[in-house]
Design a protein around this motif. Structure first.
Motif, PDB file in Angstrom:
ATOM      1  N   ASN A 137      -4.226   4.079 -12.041  1.00 46.22           N
ATOM      2  CA  ASN A 137      -5.059   5.277 -11.980  1.00 46.22           C
ATOM      3  C   ASN A 137      -4.846   6.149 -13.215  1.00 46.22           C
ATOM      4  O   ASN A 137      -5.798   6.687 -13.796  1.00 46.22           O
ATOM      5  CB  ASN A 137      -4.722   6.055 -10.709  1.00 46.22           C
TER       6      ASN A 137
ATOM      7  N   LEU B 252      -0.763   1.154  -8.173  1.00 45.63           N
ATOM      8  CA  LEU B 252      -2.018   1.873  -8.381  1.00 45.63           C
ATOM      9  C   LEU B 252      -1.830   3.228  -9.047  1.00 45.63           C
ATOM     10  O   LEU B 252      -2.758   3.729  -9.693  1.00 45.63           O
ATOM     11  CB  LEU B 252      -2.755   2.028  -7.054  1.00 45.63           C
TER      12      LEU B 252
ATOM     13  N   GLU C  93      -3.885   1.311   2.289  1.00 47.07           N
ATOM     14  CA  GLU C  93      -5.280   1.351   1.848  1.00 47.07           C
ATOM     15  C   GLU C  93      -6.159   1.383   3.087  1.00 47.07           C
ATOM     16  O   GLU C  93      -5.848   0.714   4.085  1.00 47.07           O
ATOM     17  CB  GLU C  93      -5.598   0.108   1.010  1.00 47.07           C
TER      18      GLU C  93
ATOM     19  N   SER D 229      -4.790   4.787  -1.102  1.00 46.19           N
ATOM     20  CA  SER D 229      -5.956   4.294  -1.841  1.00 46.19           C
ATOM     21  C   SER D 229      -7.109   4.095  -0.870  1.00 46.19           C
ATOM     22  O   SER D 229      -6.902   3.944   0.340  1.00 46.19           O
ATOM     23  CB  SER D 229      -5.638   2.990  -2.578  1.00 46.19           C
TER      24      SER D 229
ATOM     25  N   PRO E 242      -6.577   6.479  -6.220  1.00 47.82           N
ATOM     26  CA  PRO E 242      -7.033   5.143  -6.603  1.00 47.82           C
ATOM     27  C   PRO E 242      -8.106   4.608  -5.658  1.00 47.82           C
ATOM     28  O   PRO E 242      -7.982   4.706  -4.433  1.00 47.82           O
ATOM     29  CB  PRO E 242      -5.754   4.300  -6.527  1.00 47.82           C
TER      30      PRO E 242
END
Length: 286
Positions: free
Chosen positions: A13, A9, A130, A169, A204
């Motif tokens: 990003n 990511l 995440e 994220s 992200p």
């Protein structure tokens, strides 16, 4: 190349594209998803929900990580929608390289507390995390869990959440639902809300419930800062619709006769998503 979600990511990003996260439920699907990612030279999250882990068995994860090591594209093996800290420990133990803790249905304070605890543990062993803020809708009992009504992510809360938890994220609620949309429900993303969140948190962002949304909205969400998009229902529907066709021939009984055309049908849909997310060719950036 086996890698972490953070590595995938960070590049997405910086270069403004979205890495596809395809949820798989058996090893044949996994091989098909890796194959189409290699054909498209695209980075990949292999998403596996706790229910899917229970279905395929934890021992299969070792084979997946070995296949990822040999792959020509970067792959993260991602525990999707983990609900508890104990599940995160299981994911770490059996070889996942990226985890999602989803405490979005809890209070804001409890969501922060458990997400922070998971992040501290995962970071200690080099895994990425995440989390989710706000709630995704749910269309049917076949999909991952969600709420009857979407609770949209508050940008100010997102700033606090990211600062307090240290997550890598953030999955945001901007108008998507898990599952396939019924005709009575019109998919619609709040793109202005997405832009505000991205401007304020900059890490992200992740879009769950990506199946069934209009392509133009998905493409615009990528331009506005979505860096990972989860696709589950669309590829599974393609896979099993083709399987129903194949099984009309009642003489077939061997998986190597039945599954290959189903995998090819799934790969067509997955390839379209990879192109839509502007991930095609991006494996060369890693």
């Amino acid at each position: 190349m086996l890698t972490t979600g953070k590595v995938l990511l960070a590049v997405a990003n910086e270069k403004n594209f979205a890495v596809p996260a395809f949820n798989i439920s058996d090893y044949a699907m996994f091989n098909g998803i890796v194959d189409i990612s290699e054909e498209k030279n695209a980075p990949l999250f292999v998403g596996i929900h706790p229910d899917e882990v229970r279905h395929i068995g934890v021992d299969v994860i070792a084979a997946m990580t070995q296949r990822a090591h040999r792959s020509s594209v970067p792959i993260a093996i991602h525990w999707d929608h983990g609900a508890t800290y104990q599940e995160m420990l299981t994911a770490i133990r059996i070889g996942f390289t990226s985890v999602m803790i989803d405490a979005s249905m809890k209070s804001f304070e409890d969501n922060i507390a458990i997400s922070k605890k998971v992040t501290e543990t995962a970071h200690a062993v080099g895994l990425s995390v995440e989390a989710e803020l706000g709630t995704i809708g749910k269309t049917d009992s076949e999909a991952e869990d969600g709420s009857d009504a979407i609770i949209y992510t508050d940008p100010a809360d997102a700033v606090t959440f990211v600062r307090e938890t240290g997550v890598d994220s953030l999955a945001v609620a901007i108008g998507t639902y898990h599952g396939l949309y019924p005709k009575s429900l019109k998919p619609e993303l709040k793109l202005d809300l997405l832009k505000e969140i991205k401007d304020r948190v900059q890490i992200p962002l992740v879009l769950h419930g990506g199946s069934g949304n209009p392509d133009d909205e998905i493409a615009q969400s990528v331009k506005l800062g979505i860096n990972k998009i989860n696709i589950s229902s669309d590829i599974k529907a393609a896979y099993h619709m083709k399987m129903r066709e194949v099984l009309a021939d009642e003489s077939l009984r061997e998986p190597n006769s039945i599954q290959p055309p189903c995998i090819e049908a799934m790969k067509v849909v997955a390839g379209q998503k990879i192109d839509l997310f502007e991930a095609t060719g991006k494996a060369s950036l890693y």
